[in-house]
Design a protein around this motif. Structure first.
Motif, PDB file in Angstrom:
ATOM      1  N   ASP A 115      23.012   1.813 -30.210  1.00 38.16           N
ATOM      2  CA  ASP A 115      23.426   3.198 -30.005  1.00 38.16           C
ATOM      3  C   ASP A 115      22.257   4.123 -30.350  1.00 38.16           C
ATOM      4  O   ASP A 115      22.087   4.553 -31.486  1.00 38.16           O
ATOM      5  CB  ASP A 115      24.642   3.506 -30.889  1.00 38.16           C
TER       6      ASP A 115
ATOM      7  N   TYR B  75      21.442   6.926 -28.277  1.00 38.42           N
ATOM      8  CA  TYR B  75      21.612   8.245 -27.666  1.00 38.42           C
ATOM      9  C   TYR B  75      22.773   9.039 -28.257  1.00 38.42           C
ATOM     10  O   TYR B  75      22.704  10.258 -28.371  1.00 38.42           O
ATOM     11  CB  TYR B  75      21.866   8.095 -26.157  1.00 38.42           C
TER      12      TYR B  75
ATOM     13  N   LYS C 174      26.655   5.059 -35.739  1.00 38.87           N
ATOM     14  CA  LYS C 174      26.299   4.162 -34.646  1.00 38.87           C
ATOM     15  C   LYS C 174      27.485   3.252 -34.396  1.00 38.87           C
ATOM     16  O   LYS C 174      27.850   2.458 -35.265  1.00 38.87           O
ATOM     17  CB  LYS C 174      25.064   3.333 -34.983  1.00 38.87           C
TER      18      LYS C 174
ATOM     19  N   SER D  11      24.965   3.507 -24.397  1.00 39.07           N
ATOM     20  CA  SER D  11      23.517   3.756 -24.419  1.00 39.07           C
ATOM     21  C   SER D  11      22.785   2.807 -23.478  1.00 39.07           C
ATOM     22  O   SER D  11      21.930   3.226 -22.688  1.00 39.07           O
ATOM     23  CB  SER D  11      22.977   3.603 -25.848  1.00 39.07           C
TER      24      SER D  11
ATOM     25  N   SER E 177      23.607   3.705 -19.899  1.00 44.07           N
ATOM     26  CA  SER E 177      22.840   4.860 -19.417  1.00 44.07           C
ATOM     27  C   SER E 177      21.418   4.451 -19.042  1.00 44.07           C
ATOM     28  O   SER E 177      20.843   4.958 -18.078  1.00 44.07           O
ATOM     29  CB  SER E 177      22.822   5.963 -20.466  1.00 44.07           C
TER      30      SER E 177
ATOM     31  N   LEU F  56      22.641  10.378 -19.002  1.00 44.30           N
ATOM     32  CA  LEU F  56      23.220  10.635 -20.320  1.00 44.30           C
ATOM     33  C   LEU F  56      24.528  11.400 -20.218  1.00 44.30           C
ATOM     34  O   LEU F  56      25.487  11.117 -20.946  1.00 44.30           O
ATOM     35  CB  LEU F  56      22.223  11.419 -21.177  1.00 44.30           C
TER      36      LEU F  56
END
Length: 437
Positions: free
Chosen positions: A122, A124, A141, A149, A152, A377
């Motif tokens: 994690d 982002y 997280k 994440s 993405s 995102l």
């Protein structure tokens, strides 16, 4: 082909007899070394014309470093890249969903390890999770954040690959401008030209007054008028003049800068211009081959000036599509002729000027990358917020996994202390059985 009456039965397949002792191929076929063959046997079709300006893309630094041709063959289109991206996304999310069915246990199971490492990915969303009122903001997280994440990243890489494909395949486009010409402009075109045409038949050079005609011109200047070139084939004893089509190639190159060649080439079959059937050309009517020549100026190639040839039209002459009429024609001396006329027309009233413009500049490229990253995102941030809003257990999954790890770490530390005490004072001195539980 001269055959005795006893040898008439030795005619090749798809052939017929005329004048009692001679063999000829059926309409649309010519006599080759291994029998009667159609025009396609020499690589022709009748509609397969090829035209090139001669200004092919030159190798760039990117093409020298990356195998661009291999990439083009593998991808073919943006749809293939986007499809591969979608498959990778589905596989990754399906994997993340499947491991959630595994039991966490006491932190020793393989499912716990996998889910913990997914949460560590994690990168982002760990500061953008569900927040409750009157609570201190804590960096989190989570497993869901790690899954999204990586998702993405997969989406960004797929979209970025599609963008690169578009840049490689369509990084520039040609702009054609037409302007009126005058005599000084036309005098600047100094080209070397060559025209080759091969008659597809069983005839020999003796029929021609060769089956292949070659016309060359060095330092060609564009004339004001059209010109015509005619030639013909005639019957020889036991070998009539006939053909099933033509193969042609016309090239032009600048006399000084001869690195680039413009050309038009292809195969002409008379049947493709009528009803699509097989035909044999023979008789007094001329076969007309019309070619237009365009003066073209490539401004982005140091004002390169090349005459661009294009096949304008082909009009078949006398022909026969059935065995009976062709057999009669072979026995008729008035049909003992095959006429070909080449009509060259210079369209010199206008000059085509060609420029190239870039589709993507550096600013556009950076803007595209920024847009792709933000899109990747935003999609999964929206999904993350919706999931945590609808499923309350997802808001605290990091707390559950952290508590399991804390308990496991505390257990390991207590085991170390117990072993130290047992080793130092002995098992009989201190009984820590109940404490360890």
């Amino acid at each position: 082909m001269d055959l005795s009456p006893a040898a008439v039965t030795a005619c090749p397949a798809n052939a017929f007899v005329y004048n009692l002792t001679l063999c000829a191929c059926n309409p649309g076929l010519f006599l080759a070394t291994d029998g009667c063959k159609p025009l396609t046997a020499v690589g022709g079709g009748g509609e397969e014309w090829k035209t090139s300006s001669g200004l092919e893309e030159q190798p760039t630094f990117l093409s020298n470093v990356l195998p661009l041709e291999s990439i083009r063959r593998l991808t073919r289109s943006q749809e293939a890249l986007l499809g591969a991206t979608l498959v990778a996304l589905i596989v990754w999310l399906a994997f993340c969903l499947s491991v959630r069915f595994g039991r966490l246990g006491d932190g020793e199971t393989v499912w716990f390890r996998i889910r913990w490492w997914i949460s560590r990915l994690d990168v982002y969303f760990y500061t953008r999770h569900w927040l409750e009122d009157n609570k201190m903001v804590v960096k989190r997280k989570t497993e869901l954040g790690g899954a999204f994440s990586v998702a993405s990243w997969i989406l960004f890489v797929g979209l970025f690959s599609a963008l690169l494909y578009e840049i490689i395949a369509k990084r520039t486009f040609e702009v054609h401008k037409v302007k009126p010409t005058n005599a000084p402009d036309l005098q600047q075109f100094d080209n070397d030209m060559e025209f080759n045409i091969t008659t597809v038949s069983s005839m020999t050079c003796s029929h021609l007054r060769g089956p292949t005609v070659s016309i060359k011109c060095n330092h060609c200047r564009i004339p004001r008028d059209d010109f015509y070139i005619s030639w013909h084939f005639v019957d020889l004893p036991k070998s009539p003049a006939s053909a099933v089509g033509f193969q042609f190639n016309l090239t032009a190159r600048d006399h000084i800068d001869d690195a680039h060649v413009s050309y038009v080439s292809g195969t002409l079959a008379p049947g493709s211009y009528r009803d699509g059937g097989l035909e044999t050309l023979r008789g007094p009517d001329m076969n007309l081959l019309k070619i237009n020549l365009f003066p073209t100026k490539f401004n982005y190639k140091h004002q390169l000036k090349i005459i661009q040839p294009l096949l304008h039209d082909y009009i078949p002459g006398s022909s026969f599509s059935d065995i009976g009429t062709l057999q009669t024609s072979f026995q008729n001396s008035r049909d003992g002729l095959l006429n070909i006329t080449l009509i060259v027309r210079y369209l010199s009233d206008y000059i085509v000027e060609v420029d190239k413009q870039l589709v993507f500049g550096i600013v556009t490229f950076l803007a595209e990358i920024g847009g792709l990253s933000v899109t990747s995102l935003a999609v999964f941030l929206c999904l993350l917020s919706q999931c945590e809003a609808r499923f309350k257990s997802l808001r605290f999954e990091d707390t559950v996994m952290r508590n399991i790890r804390r308990h496991k770490r505390a257990q390991r530390h207590w085991d170390k202390v117990r072993k130290y005490v047992s080793y130092t004072w002995g098992q009989s001195t201190v009984n820590l059985t109940n404490a360890s539980n």
